[in-house]
Design a protein around this motif. Structure first.
Motif, short mmCIF file in Angstrom:
data_model
loop_
_atom_site.label_atom_id
_atom_site.label_comp_id
_atom_site.label_asym_id
_atom_site.label_seq_id
_atom_site.Cartn_x
_atom_site.Cartn_y
_atom_site.Cartn_z
N GLU A 313 42.59 0.01 27.38
CA GLU A 313 44.10 0.83 27.85
C GLU A 313 43.47 2.40 27.54
O GLU A 313 43.04 2.62 26.45
CB GLU A 313 45.43 0.37 27.16
N ILE A 314 43.97 3.20 28.53
CA ILE A 314 43.94 4.74 28.42
C ILE A 314 45.03 5.20 27.57
O ILE A 314 46.20 4.95 28.24
CB ILE A 314 43.38 5.45 29.72
N ASP A 315 44.87 5.76 26.34
CA ASP A 315 46.03 6.50 25.68
C ASP A 315 46.60 7.93 26.30
O ASP A 315 47.62 8.12 26.27
CB ASP A 315 45.80 6.50 24.34
N SER A 316 45.30 8.71 26.69
CA SER A 316 45.56 10.02 27.01
C SER A 316 44.57 10.60 27.84
O SER A 316 43.43 10.05 27.58
CB SER A 316 45.91 11.05 25.60
N ILE A 317 44.89 11.64 28.55
CA ILE A 317 43.92 12.13 29.46
C ILE A 317 44.44 13.92 29.34
O ILE A 317 45.64 13.99 29.74
CB ILE A 317 43.82 11.98 30.93
N SER A 318 43.48 14.75 28.98
CA SER A 318 43.93 16.03 28.62
C SER A 318 42.75 16.98 29.14
O SER A 318 41.64 16.49 29.12
CB SER A 318 44.49 16.42 27.25
N ILE A 319 42.83 18.19 29.18
CA ILE A 319 42.02 19.20 29.55
C ILE A 319 41.96 20.02 28.31
O ILE A 319 43.09 20.62 27.71
CB ILE A 319 42.39 20.22 30.68
N LEU A 320 40.90 20.44 27.84
CA LEU A 320 40.79 21.19 26.49
C LEU A 320 39.99 22.46 26.89
O LEU A 320 39.00 22.41 27.68
CB LEU A 320 40.22 20.67 25.34
N ASP A 321 40.16 23.64 26.22
CA ASP A 321 39.25 24.80 26.30
C ASP A 321 38.32 24.64 25.34
O ASP A 321 38.28 23.88 24.51
CB ASP A 321 40.26 26.25 26.41
N LEU A 322 37.25 25.88 25.31
CA LEU A 322 36.39 25.81 24.32
C LEU A 322 36.66 25.84 22.66
O LEU A 322 35.81 25.69 21.91
CB LEU A 322 35.29 26.85 24.66
N ALA A 323 37.89 26.40 22.62
CA ALA A 323 38.55 26.39 21.43
C ALA A 323 39.03 25.14 20.95
O ALA A 323 39.79 24.92 19.63
CB ALA A 323 39.52 27.64 21.23
N ASP A 333 35.62 30.00 36.64
CA ASP A 333 34.35 30.15 36.03
C ASP A 333 34.38 30.08 34.79
O ASP A 333 33.18 29.77 33.88
CB ASP A 333 33.91 31.57 36.31
N ASN A 334 35.67 29.58 34.08
CA ASN A 334 35.48 29.32 32.54
C ASN A 334 35.16 27.66 32.34
O ASN A 334 35.27 26.91 33.43
CB ASN A 334 37.05 29.34 31.97
N ILE A 335 34.56 27.57 31.00
CA ILE A 335 34.14 26.14 30.96
C ILE A 335 35.13 25.26 30.17
O ILE A 335 35.88 25.85 29.44
CB ILE A 335 32.92 26.26 30.22
N ARG A 393 32.58 23.35 34.46
CA ARG A 393 32.99 24.77 34.80
C ARG A 393 33.99 24.73 36.03
O ARG A 393 33.56 24.28 36.95
CB ARG A 393 31.60 25.47 35.43
N MET A 394 35.12 25.47 36.04
CA MET A 394 36.09 25.39 36.82
C MET A 394 35.58 26.35 38.14
O MET A 394 35.41 27.55 38.02
CB MET A 394 37.30 25.99 36.20
N SER A 395 35.34 25.71 39.15
CA SER A 395 34.74 26.28 40.33
C SER A 395 35.74 26.00 41.58
O SER A 395 35.56 26.43 42.73
CB SER A 395 33.47 25.71 40.65
N TYR A 438 38.43 24.02 48.92
CA TYR A 438 38.82 23.94 47.51
C TYR A 438 37.93 24.34 46.47
O TYR A 438 38.44 24.63 45.17
CB TYR A 438 38.71 22.24 47.59
N VAL A 439 36.74 24.57 46.68
CA VAL A 439 35.72 25.05 45.88
C VAL A 439 34.94 26.14 46.04
O VAL A 439 34.61 26.58 47.45
CB VAL A 439 34.65 23.60 45.72
#
Length: 454
Positions: A313-323, A333-335, A393-395, A438-439
């Motif tokens: 079971e997947i509990d969570s899916i999230s996006i994190l920045d470098l911090a 262009d940010n990672i 990397r956000m392209s 899109y890209v």
């Protein structure tokens, strides 16, 4: 009205009477008259619903104006009054020249008539003489491209064929004003491209176009200005980019922030003086008010689909920045990192993980797998938990996207667990954009060398 203006709308409003019971309609027709004769005070048996409230705008000749807003915001009501098929409660509409409209699928067609007969009927209604109809008929038939169905009753047509014929009639007679209300969404991609090319041709020839669409890219690409409506009220009339940005921020805002945002944009619209129809591209709204934070709590998908758990079971899916902060407003262009957490409820062998990004239309744009294709995690014990991080990397180009993920085993017929559209994120628009689709694959601005020949 100025010769440069093709459509002028002044304080346009439309009110409907809503009756709770059928008998109340009859009472409203009879009782007030009896009370007046008896010298009694008035009484009404209906509730008022204002579909449109004091909307004003001007459209110049050759200008394309997009109209956006949520369902029920008054877009179709406004267009119907501009076309003259609906009478306003108050306010007025002025138009110059021939108005052609594609409002509802097949509206104006007699289902018993053939396509040929409906072409003649619709063209005559639009004011064309028999000679003008004959001169335009071949162009209309060629644009519709429905073959032998042209001689068949319209009731035998598919929805795509109906919109082909309807658009062909309206767009090929060279109207002064063309109104299109979301009808093109029915056609296939090839026909939609054909329609947009025709709209560009009409625009170049001086036709004013009023275009309703829920597609933000279409509004930005096609339109010169955009009108945002909310609950029948004009919120902002500005450049397409600013109007679409305001629209997206409003629809994804938490309910408690909705009215506050609308009021802010209404105030900015008045301050900038755009009620006279002038453009607001300079600084229609202060940049600080429009900039998104890194996390927008209103970005919650309504299409989340969780497959049945079959051992994991997947509990969570999230996006994190470098911090390490959770974000859903991303910058080009940010990672960033996709972080997926969960647990295994039974033993597995040959396990692999995956995550994907989809567009609003459901196209799978990209994805990552771990381990790489052909490799697996050999053994996983029941009770184990996991956290997997995919760096990227956000392209992607500005827009809204959806994220999902899953767990599979090479030895199992079904996935252990999978979630479609678990979360959504937005890539914020940049000031200068040279890519499309899109890209963005560009690593640096294009370079041009001009070779001069003698």
């Amino acid at each position: 009205m100025s010769s440069e203006i093709s459509v002028r709308v002044e304080n346009l409003s439309k009110c409907y009477h809503i009756y709770d019971r059928p008998g109340d309609r009859l009472k409203q027709f009879i009782v007030p008259r009896l009370r007046r004769h008896a010298g009694s005070g008035p009484r009404q048996y209906f509730r008022e619903f204002w579909a449109l409230k004091d909307v004003s705008l001007e459209v110049k000749k050759g200008e394309t104006v997009g109209i956006i807003g949520r369902n029920g915001s008054g877009k179709s009501t406004l267009l119907q009054m501009i076309c003259g098929t609906l009478n306003p409660t108050r306010g007025q509409v002025q138009t110059t020249g021939r108005v052609a409209a594609l409002l509802e699928l097949g509206s104006g067609f007699n289902p018993e008539f053939t396509g040929r007969e409906n072409i003649h009927l619709n063209a005559a209604i639009l004011g064309l003489s028999p000679n003008e109809i004959d001169a335009s008929f071949d162009d209309i038939a060629a644009f519709a491209d429905i073959g032998d169905f042209l001689e068949q009753p319209v009731k035998t047509y598919s929805s795509g064929m109906v919109v082909r014929l309807a658009f062909a009639v309206q767009a090929m007679i060279n109207p002064d004003i063309l109104v299109v209300d979301e009808a093109l969404a029915v056609g296939d991609e090839k026909f939609q491209r054909k329609c947009f090319a025709r709209l560009e041709e009409l625009k170049a020839n001086g036709t004013s176009i009023l275009f309703v669409s829920h597609s933000a890219p279409s509004i930005i690409e096609l339109c010169d200005r955009a009108l945002l409506l909310d609950h029948g009220t004009r919120v902002i009339y500005a450049s397409p980019k600013h109007a679409v940005r305001a629209y997206q921020k409003i629809i994804y805002a938490p309910p408690e922030d909705h009215q506050r945002l609308v009021e802010e944009y209404l105030t900015a619209d008045c301050v900038e003086g755009t009620h006279d129809g002038s453009d607001a591209t300079n600084s229609d709204l202060e940049p600080a008010k429009l900039d998104f934070a890194t996390f927008d709590p209103g970005l919650v998908p309504e299409t989340t689909t969780s497959y049945p758990s079959q051992g994991a079971e997947i509990d969570s899916i999230s996006i994190l920045d470098l911090a390490g902060q959770v974000v859903n407003i991303l910058l080009a262009d940010n990672i960033y990192m996709f972080q997926v957490t969960g647990r295994f409820q039974r033993d597995f062998s040959d396990v692999y993980f995956g995550t994907h990004i989809r567009s609003v239309s459901g196209v799978e744009i990209s994805g990552q797998r771990h381990p790489a294709d052909g490799h697996y995690i050999e053994n996983v014990r029941a009770g184990s938990t996991f956290k997997i991080v995919y760096s990227f990397r956000m392209s992607l180009l500005p827009g809204v996207y959806f994220v999902g993920g899953g767990i599979w085993s090479a030895n199992e017929p079904n996935c252990a667990h999978r979630i479609i559209d678990a979360m959504m994120f937005r890539v914020a628009a940049s000031e200068k954009q040279s890519s499309f689709g899109y890209v963005s694959l560009a690593t640096q601005p294009p370079k041009l060398e001009m070779l001069c020949r003698p």
